[in-house]
Design a protein around this motif. Structure first.
Motif, mmCIF file in Angstrom:
data_model
loop_
_atom_site.group_PDB
_atom_site.id
_atom_site.type_symbol
_atom_site.label_atom_id
_atom_site.label_comp_id
_atom_site.label_asym_id
_atom_site.label_seq_id
_atom_site.Cartn_x
_atom_site.Cartn_y
_atom_site.Cartn_z
ATOM 1 N N VAL A 100 -11.181 -4.610 4.710
ATOM 2 C CA VAL A 100 -9.798 -4.631 5.184
ATOM 3 C C VAL A 100 -9.001 -5.481 4.208
ATOM 4 C CG1 VAL A 100 -8.246 -5.275 7.061
ATOM 5 C CG2 VAL A 100 -10.542 -4.442 7.593
ATOM 6 N N VAL A 101 -7.925 -4.924 3.639
ATOM 7 C CA VAL A 101 -7.153 -5.645 2.624
ATOM 8 C C VAL A 101 -5.680 -5.692 2.985
ATOM 9 C CG1 VAL A 101 -8.770 -4.971 0.814
ATOM 10 C CG2 VAL A 101 -6.738 -3.590 1.199
ATOM 11 N N LYS A 102 -4.979 -6.665 2.363
ATOM 12 C CA LYS A 102 -3.544 -6.815 2.592
ATOM 13 C C LYS A 102 -2.745 -6.750 1.290
ATOM 14 C CE LYS A 102 -4.297 -9.851 6.582
ATOM 15 N NZ LYS A 102 -3.995 -11.172 7.190
ATOM 16 N N GLU A 103 -3.392 -7.097 0.166
ATOM 17 C CA GLU A 103 -2.678 -7.230 -1.097
ATOM 18 C C GLU A 103 -3.029 -6.110 -2.067
ATOM 19 O OE1 GLU A 103 -3.409 -11.078 -2.624
ATOM 20 O OE2 GLU A 103 -2.787 -12.112 -0.789
ATOM 21 N N ILE A 104 -2.058 -5.782 -2.938
ATOM 22 C CA ILE A 104 -2.221 -4.684 -3.892
ATOM 23 C C ILE A 104 -3.426 -4.893 -4.804
ATOM 24 C CG2 ILE A 104 -1.141 -3.498 -5.845
ATOM 25 C CD1 ILE A 104 1.534 -4.060 -4.604
ATOM 26 N N ILE A 105 -3.593 -6.103 -5.281
ATOM 27 C CA ILE A 105 -4.677 -6.373 -6.233
ATOM 28 C C ILE A 105 -6.034 -6.043 -5.623
ATOM 29 C CG2 ILE A 105 -4.881 -8.807 -5.544
ATOM 30 C CD1 ILE A 105 -5.508 -9.414 -8.508
ATOM 31 N N HIS A 106 -6.166 -6.215 -4.321
ATOM 32 C CA HIS A 106 -7.430 -5.912 -3.663
ATOM 33 C C HIS A 106 -7.641 -4.411 -3.516
ATOM 34 C CE1 HIS A 106 -7.103 -10.177 -1.790
ATOM 35 N NE2 HIS A 106 -7.731 -10.194 -2.943
ATOM 36 N N LEU A 107 -6.553 -3.667 -3.420
ATOM 37 C CA LEU A 107 -6.663 -2.212 -3.394
ATOM 38 C C LEU A 107 -7.342 -1.710 -4.663
ATOM 39 C CD1 LEU A 107 -3.203 -1.002 -2.039
ATOM 40 C CD2 LEU A 107 -5.407 -0.755 -0.917
ATOM 41 N N ILE B 239 -8.554 6.255 3.044
ATOM 42 C CA ILE B 239 -7.796 5.015 3.197
ATOM 43 C C ILE B 239 -6.948 5.130 4.457
ATOM 44 C CG2 ILE B 239 -5.981 3.523 2.266
ATOM 45 C CD1 ILE B 239 -6.870 4.291 -0.530
ATOM 46 N N ILE B 240 -7.040 4.115 5.308
ATOM 47 C CA ILE B 240 -6.190 4.038 6.502
ATOM 48 C C ILE B 240 -5.226 2.879 6.290
ATOM 49 C CG2 ILE B 240 -6.119 3.679 9.000
ATOM 50 C CD1 ILE B 240 -8.999 4.712 9.116
ATOM 51 N N ILE B 241 -3.919 3.162 6.277
ATOM 52 C CA ILE B 241 -2.939 2.126 5.976
ATOM 53 C C ILE B 241 -1.933 1.982 7.105
ATOM 54 C CG2 ILE B 241 -1.637 3.800 4.580
ATOM 55 C CD1 ILE B 241 -0.481 1.423 3.036
ATOM 56 N N GLU B 242 -1.713 0.743 7.523
ATOM 57 C CA GLU B 242 -0.694 0.412 8.518
ATOM 58 C C GLU B 242 0.509 -0.133 7.769
ATOM 59 O OE1 GLU B 242 1.595 -2.434 10.644
ATOM 60 O OE2 GLU B 242 -0.144 -3.180 9.547
ATOM 61 N N VAL B 243 1.678 0.478 7.969
ATOM 62 C CA VAL B 243 2.834 0.150 7.130
ATOM 63 C C VAL B 243 3.874 -0.737 7.813
ATOM 64 C CG1 VAL B 243 2.569 2.234 5.758
ATOM 65 C CG2 VAL B 243 4.017 2.284 7.788
ATOM 66 N N VAL C 90 3.213 -1.674 -1.722
ATOM 67 C CA VAL C 90 1.877 -1.149 -1.453
ATOM 68 C C VAL C 90 1.951 0.356 -1.192
ATOM 69 C CG1 VAL C 90 -0.108 -1.268 0.098
ATOM 70 C CG2 VAL C 90 1.091 -3.361 -0.545
ATOM 71 N N ILE C 91 2.969 0.770 -0.465
ATOM 72 C CA ILE C 91 3.170 2.188 -0.205
ATOM 73 C C ILE C 91 3.378 2.940 -1.511
ATOM 74 C CG2 ILE C 91 4.598 3.895 0.983
ATOM 75 C CD1 ILE C 91 5.273 1.784 3.039
ATOM 76 N N GLU C 92 4.163 2.360 -2.406
ATOM 77 C CA GLU C 92 4.425 2.989 -3.690
ATOM 78 C C GLU C 92 3.146 3.103 -4.519
ATOM 79 O OE1 GLU C 92 7.417 0.447 -5.230
ATOM 80 O OE2 GLU C 92 9.055 1.396 -4.116
ATOM 81 N N VAL C 93 2.295 2.078 -4.438
ATOM 82 C CA VAL C 93 1.028 2.114 -5.159
ATOM 83 C C VAL C 93 0.170 3.278 -4.679
ATOM 84 C CG1 VAL C 93 -1.190 0.928 -5.419
ATOM 85 C CG2 VAL C 93 0.931 -0.327 -5.774
ATOM 86 N N LEU C 94 0.118 3.476 -3.362
ATOM 87 C CA LEU C 94 -0.714 4.538 -2.806
ATOM 88 C C LEU C 94 -0.207 5.934 -3.155
ATOM 89 C CD1 LEU C 94 -1.485 2.987 0.659
ATOM 90 C CD2 LEU C 94 -3.120 3.420 -1.163
ATOM 91 N N ALA C 95 1.024 6.016 -3.638
ATOM 92 C CA ALA C 95 1.583 7.312 -4.028
ATOM 93 C C ALA C 95 1.391 7.592 -5.516
ATOM 94 C CB ALA C 95 3.069 7.369 -3.682
ATOM 95 N N ASN C 96 0.716 6.671 -6.239
ATOM 96 C CA ASN C 96 0.512 6.944 -7.662
ATOM 97 C C ASN C 96 -0.777 7.725 -7.871
ATOM 98 O OD1 ASN C 96 -1.777 5.246 -8.132
ATOM 99 N ND2 ASN C 96 -0.451 3.476 -8.363
#
Length: 216
Positions: free
Chosen positions: A40-47, A59-63, A70-76
């Motif tokens: 379970v992560v909260k920060e981008i670097i951990h993604l 990936i299950i993400i709560e926004v 973080v949302i933008e990262v997941l769209a790359n």
């Protein structure tokens, strides 16, 4: 209902949430027979750390409490091949944009209901099943990552906290990991035959039960 013949190994799942209570709820709803929560992560670097270390299936993400970056990262492109279940309390334009940009995503609103949650997971995994080609990762002397496909692994044996991967091309690679932990990375084509050895059943020619011998 889950299709037990759908995959041979648990689906590696990463949860992204700034809400500890919600994250625990999501973990409790995951069927351990089919899903393995790798973290379970909260920060981008951990993604990115998990993306480098694990071959993620979901990936299950709560926004609600996650920064928009973080949302933008997941769209790359690094994440576009990984199915994404988005959990949101308020559906705004940024979330809609993410769903549009991410071709393998579904949206779930809170509060989470068990039936809806599991139904969407089934839809995602049935539509985008985990890749059948699996591998384990090791590092060479130059600290470069080498991916060894399951199909090339003959057997694995352990010595203390180290495991030794023996391949079909007669090479041996070393990982600093116990056999118990290493076994979590493998699927059902591998079986543990004693305390220190795992073999690839694909290479077994015959088993002599009376003599306790496995011939490959």
């Amino acid at each position: 209902m889950q299709n037990k013949n759908r995959v041979k190994q648990p689906i590696k799942t990463l949860i992204v949430s700034g809400d500890d209570i919600l994250a625990k709820n999501v973990v409790s709803l995951l069927d351990e027979e089919f899903y393995r929560c790798v973290g379970v992560v909260k920060e981008i670097i951990h993604l990115y750390s998990y993306l480098e270390l694990e071959q993620l299936d979901l990936i299950i993400i709560e926004v609600k409490t996650i920064d928009i970056s973080v949302i933008e990262v997941l769209a790359n492109e690094d994440f576009l091949e990984i199915p994404l279940l988005i959990i949101a309390e308020t559906i705004d334009n940024s979330i809609h944009d993410l769903v549009v940009k991410h071709p393998k995503s579904l949206l779930l609103s809170t509060p989470i209901h068990e039936y809806s949650f599991k139904s969407l997971l089934n839809l995602l995994i049935n539509a985008y099943p985990p890749k059948l080609t699996r591998y384990v990762e090791v590092f060479n002397r130059n600290q470069q990552t080498i991916k060894i496909p399951f199909e090339e692994i003959l057997f694995i044996h352990a010595d203390g906290n180290y495991t030794f991967i023996n391949t079909t091309n007669h090479k041996v690679f070393v990982r600093k990991k116990t056999l118990k932990k290493f076994k979590e990375e493998l699927d059902t084509m591998f079986i543990q035959i004693n305390k220190s050895q795992i073999i690839n059943t694909s290479f077994i020619k015959r088993v002599e039960l009376g003599r306790g011998v496995v011939i490959s």
